[in-house]
Write a protein that holds these residues in place. Structure first.
Motif, short mmCIF file in Angstrom:
data_model
loop_
_atom_site.label_atom_id
_atom_site.label_comp_id
_atom_site.label_asym_id
_atom_site.label_seq_id
_atom_site.Cartn_x
_atom_site.Cartn_y
_atom_site.Cartn_z
N PRO A 1 0.81 -1.23 0.00
CA PRO A 1 0.00 0.00 0.00
C PRO A 1 0.84 1.28 0.00
N LYS A 2 2.11 1.19 0.38
CA LYS A 2 3.00 2.36 0.39
C LYS A 2 3.82 2.48 -0.89
N GLY A 3 3.63 1.57 -1.84
CA GLY A 3 4.37 1.57 -3.09
C GLY A 3 5.26 0.35 -3.21
N PRO A 4 6.00 0.24 -4.33
CA PRO A 4 6.90 -0.89 -4.53
C PRO A 4 7.94 -0.97 -3.41
N ALA A 5 8.22 -2.19 -2.98
CA ALA A 5 9.15 -2.38 -1.85
C ALA A 5 9.89 -3.70 -2.03
N ASN A 6 10.91 -3.88 -1.21
CA ASN A 6 11.62 -5.15 -1.14
C ASN A 6 11.47 -5.71 0.26
N ALA A 7 11.03 -6.96 0.35
CA ALA A 7 10.88 -7.63 1.65
C ALA A 7 12.25 -8.16 2.09
N HIS A 8 12.64 -7.81 3.32
CA HIS A 8 13.94 -8.23 3.86
C HIS A 8 13.82 -9.21 5.02
N PHE A 9 12.68 -9.18 5.73
CA PHE A 9 12.46 -10.08 6.85
C PHE A 9 11.02 -10.58 6.83
N LEU A 10 10.81 -11.76 7.39
CA LEU A 10 9.49 -12.34 7.53
C LEU A 10 9.30 -12.70 9.00
N LEU A 11 8.22 -12.20 9.60
CA LEU A 11 7.92 -12.48 11.01
C LEU A 11 6.80 -13.52 11.07
N ASP A 12 7.04 -14.59 11.78
CA ASP A 12 6.07 -15.68 11.90
C ASP A 12 5.76 -15.85 13.39
N TYR A 13 4.54 -15.47 13.79
CA TYR A 13 4.15 -15.53 15.19
C TYR A 13 3.49 -16.84 15.59
N SER A 14 3.15 -17.68 14.63
CA SER A 14 2.61 -19.03 14.85
C SER A 14 1.51 -19.30 13.85
N GLU A 15 0.99 -20.51 13.89
CA GLU A 15 -0.05 -20.88 12.93
C GLU A 15 -1.36 -20.13 13.15
N ASP A 16 -1.53 -19.48 14.27
CA ASP A 16 -2.76 -18.73 14.54
C ASP A 16 -2.72 -17.28 14.06
N HIS A 17 -1.63 -16.87 13.42
CA HIS A 17 -1.46 -15.48 13.00
C HIS A 17 -1.02 -15.40 11.56
N HIS A 18 -1.29 -14.24 10.95
CA HIS A 18 -0.78 -13.99 9.61
C HIS A 18 0.74 -13.82 9.68
#
Length: 76
Positions: A16-33
């Motif tokens: 939503p803020k424009g083109p970007a590059n993802a550098h990290f992925l946060l995984d809080y568990s199977e109950d969360h996005h």
């Protein structure tokens, strides 16, 4: 327990803020996005977006010529 995954090389995304590059992925568990930590290309700002807020960029080589986006995608 949260897991932080470093993405190397980064993944080009549409946000939503424009083109970007993802550098990290946060995984809080199977109950969360999953949450993507992205650097906005135009401003250099770092933002975190959930799965439903991002799209992968078009890549004709991978068969993704056009990415369908909702009409209000870039609305702020």
């Amino acid at each position: 327990m949260a897991l932080i995954h470093r993405i190397d090389p980064s993944i080009p995304l549409l946000t939503p803020k424009g083109p970007a590059n993802a550098h990290f992925l946060l995984d809080y568990s199977e109950d969360h996005h999953l949450f993507w930590v992205c650097a906005i290309r135009e401003t250099g700002e770092m933002w975190t977006f959930s799965n439903q807020e991002i799209r992968v960029q078009a890549n004709p080589t991978m068969g993704r010529d056009k990415i369908p986006l909702p009409e209000d995608w870039w609305a702020k």
